[in-house]
Design an enzyme around this catalytic site. Structure first.
Site, mmCIF file in Angstrom:
data_model
loop_
_atom_site.group_PDB
_atom_site.id
_atom_site.type_symbol
_atom_site.label_atom_id
_atom_site.label_comp_id
_atom_site.label_asym_id
_atom_site.label_seq_id
_atom_site.Cartn_x
_atom_site.Cartn_y
_atom_site.Cartn_z
ATOM 1 N N GLU A 98 0.877 -1.173 0.000
ATOM 2 C CA GLU A 98 0.000 0.000 0.000
ATOM 3 C C GLU A 98 0.906 1.211 0.000
ATOM 4 O OE1 GLU A 98 -2.869 0.858 3.031
ATOM 5 O OE2 GLU A 98 -3.590 -1.200 2.912
ATOM 6 N N ASP B 145 -6.467 8.765 10.304
ATOM 7 C CA ASP B 145 -5.130 8.433 10.781
ATOM 8 C C ASP B 145 -4.874 8.958 12.187
ATOM 9 O OD1 ASP B 145 -3.733 6.962 8.688
ATOM 10 O OD2 ASP B 145 -4.138 8.741 7.466
#
Lengths: 265, 386
Positions: free
Chosen positions: A47, A58
């Site tokens: 990724e 995040d």
């Protein structure tokens, strides 16, 4: 090779492991050896994260890393360059938020990513309801659009998400953002994995968020998933300058496969 | 109510938040036709909030401008000193209806944080507020008020350390605690259903204007003016008047530098996806969201509510940017002419309204929503003129 077929082939050999690496212009020279080390450690795909100014999914580590990458002048062009490098070593899915892709135009962005060698796209702030134009644009470009499911989502919805997802299903392990923090127990996650299988029997299911060592990786696999995604813990190792050989050995410990003897070269 | 305003709006959120947004939508939809809920909302608006607020003829300001009559919708008189109470009360009652014991909120100028802290105290809900460090510095009195009202204030030290980053922090908290927590979003931004339900609760402003203008001068105004950051007081003013002939002017923050973007998303941004909705966003070529700059913390936001984006594209409302120094001039005009200290946010709208009044005949009527009072801004204003 498409992301999905690569992962489906690999899972017959054992659990899947997909590391996350954030693109940062200052680390350009390190990308090739890093991805090679990840592959030597047993990674099945990569990724590649493109930083966004407002990364709401995040936690502090990846948020700070994104901020630093943007401040260093990391651009979409740097992402395409990074994809050209990484996709020769591992099947590469790009992970970023909706706006950077949208701002380039869905079709154009998907075509550019595909032409650079990417095989998938992951957008953590794209809910199922908003995904239709994104699915069409990625399909037309030959990219797999990976959708996400999470605890608390109704099982019928997880089935629908799995049906529409391509490449793999990204199962978020808990209520929370990326990084430190405990995953929901297997009792909560296993039904989600089963629902995904019911919706799309051949689609690999990978668990991410909070996977940081052998025991958290084992716990994630105990849900019945095909493998794990590791991001924040890897970013911490990269940021502190951990040698690639060491990263390779560490990744191997997460992979659920036997340890390698000797160096990764 | 639909998820979209033309192409704008939607819900671009992590799947973790989808169940909570659906639950909120259901609670809100059912509350709209629930007489008990509406009665309670109305009772608390009047007895705790001080509604209805007056529509005041600014005679001296009108004389100074020379032209159309300027009327002020006095949201500065609402409990807490700003229109933010209207939305905080409505969503607080929804949180109670959903059985969520904890409220979180973001705040820029601190007015929404104060309103949420008040409602949290009144309804017995635990309250935590995220506020950028830069904003905590420039809106200190509101930080003290929130704490005295029993709310916990979390400083946000990431990004530009202003409203945008406070929303990011609140969204992350919500993702982690979504089962027990209602995110009491303070503006008409964010994922569906927030833009619509905030417009519903703030619509009390426009509904009162409709009634009061007919009572005060026998008809609806020719023009309604309101400042726009996320755009909640403006959508509350415009929405109930959408299907009339009233013209609308939204006033964004132009910042301090000529040629800078300030915080004027509609005037100087382009369509993009921020904080869960598709609307106008100040951003660079790669879609990175720009840092904004305005004297007014409450307008200092790089996005705008999706309904405004649609009104803008359709030409149903006009949007302009007013610079910091002109907002400061308007602050002093209102203080000296009418004895009212406005917040810096609606000072932008006052400046634009005076400019409009000058170009219109004295038979025209302009209503400006005075969205908050200026006590919180004395430090900034005195610093700017010192």
């Amino acid at each position: 090779m498409r992301l999905g077929s690569a992962l489906r082939t690999d899972r017959t050999d054992g659990p899947l492991l997909v590391p996350y690496v954030l693109v940062d212009r200052r680390r350009r020279a390190h990308l090739r050896p890093l991805v090679a080390a990840l592959r030597a450690g047993g990674a099945n795909a990569l990724e590649l994260g493109f930083p966004f100014s407002d990364p709401i999914a995040d936690g502090p580590v990846l948020e700070a890393a994104s901020g630093r990458a943007i401040a260093a002048g990391t651009t979409w062009g740097d992402l395409l360059d990074a994809v050209r490098v990484s996709s020769r070593i591992l099947p590469t899915a790009v992970m970023t938020y909706a706006n950077p892709v949208w701002s380039h135009g869905l079709s154009r962005a998907a075509a550019e990513l595909h032409d650079a060698g990417a095989s998938g796209l992951i957008i953590p702030d794209l809910s199922l309801e908003e995904s239709a134009p994104w699915r069409h644009a990625t399909r037309a470009a030959g990219l797999d659009l990976v959708l996400l499911a999470a605890p608390g989502v109704e099982l019928e919805r997880v089935r629908r998400i799995a049906r529409e997802s391509r490449g793999f299903l990204y199962l978020v392990s808990r209520y929370g953002t990326t990084g430190a923090g405990r995953a929901q127990g297997s009792a909560e996650l296993a039904p989600l994995v089963r629902a995904a299988r019911a919706g799309n029997p051949t689609l690999p299911v990978l668990v991410g968020f909070g996977v940081r060592d052998r025991s958290t990786a084992n716990a994630a696999r105990a849900t019945g998933a095909d493998g794990v995604i590791v991001g924040t813990a890897l970013e911490e190792k990269i940021a502190t300058g951990t040698p690639h050989a060491q990263i390779s050995r560490w990744v191997r410990t997460l992979s659920g496969r036997p340890a390698l003897h000797g160096g990764f070269e | 109510m639909g998820r979209r305003f033309g192409p704008y709006g939607g819900a671009y959120v992590p799947e973790t938040l989808v169940p909570a947004l659906e639950e909120l939508d259901r609670a809100w939809q059912s509350s709209r036709h629930d007489r008990a809920f509406r009665t309670e909302l109305d009772r608390m608006s009047r007895t705790l909030g001080g509604r209805p607020t007056p529509l005041y003829f600014a005679r001296n300001l009108t004389r100074r401008a020379g032209g159309a009559e300027i009327w002020l919708k006095r949201e500065d008189l609402v409990h807490g000193g700003a229109h933010k109470f209207n939305n905080a009360l409505g969503q607080g009652l929804l949180a109670r209806r959903m059985g969520k014991p904890r409220l979180i909120a973001e705040t820029g100028a601190g007015q929404h944080g104060v309103a949420t802290a008040m409602i949290g105290a009144a309804l017995g809900l635990e309250t935590e507020v995220y506020m950028g460090e830069v904003d905590m510095e420039r809106q200190r009195p509101n930080v003290d008020r929130m704490r005295l009202l029993g709310a916990k204030v979390h400083p946000v030290r990431t990004g530009s350390r202003t409203l945008k980053d406070a929303i990011n922090a609140a969204l992350r908290d919500w993702i982690a605690n979504v089962r027990t927590t209602h995110y009491l979003l303070g503006s008409a931004v964010g994922p569906h259903p927030f833009p619509s339900l905030v417009a519903d609760f703030q619509g009390v402003i426009g509904r009162e204007i409709r009634r009061q203008s007919v009572r005060s001068f026998g008809r609806l105004p020719d023009l309604a003016v309101a400042c726009v950051g996320g755009g909640s007081n403006a959508i509350g003013t415009f929405h109930p008047l959408l299907h009339t002939k009233v013209a609308f002017l939204g006033v964004e923050a132009g910042g301090s530098r000529s040629g800078g973007v300030g915080a004027a998303s509609l005037s100087r941004g382009k369509p993009g996806i921020l904080h869960g909705s598709f609307s106008y966003v100040l951003q660079d070529r790669d879609g990175q969201v720009a840092d904004t700059e305005s004297i007014s913390a409450g307008l200092d936001y790089p996005g705008v509510g999706p309904e405004h984006a649609w009104l803008h594209d359709r030409g149903r409302a006009r949007y302009i940017a007013v610079r910091d120094r002109d907002a400061l001039r308007a602050f002093h005009w209102l203080a000296e002419e009418e004895g009212i200290l406005p917040a810096l946010e609606p000072s932008h709208a006052i400046f634009a309204a005076v400019g409009e009044a000058r170009t219109r005949p004295s038979s025209d009527r302009i209503v400006v929503t005075l969205s908050g009072r200026g006590d919180k801004d004395l430090g900034v204003v005195l610093g700017a003129s010192g």
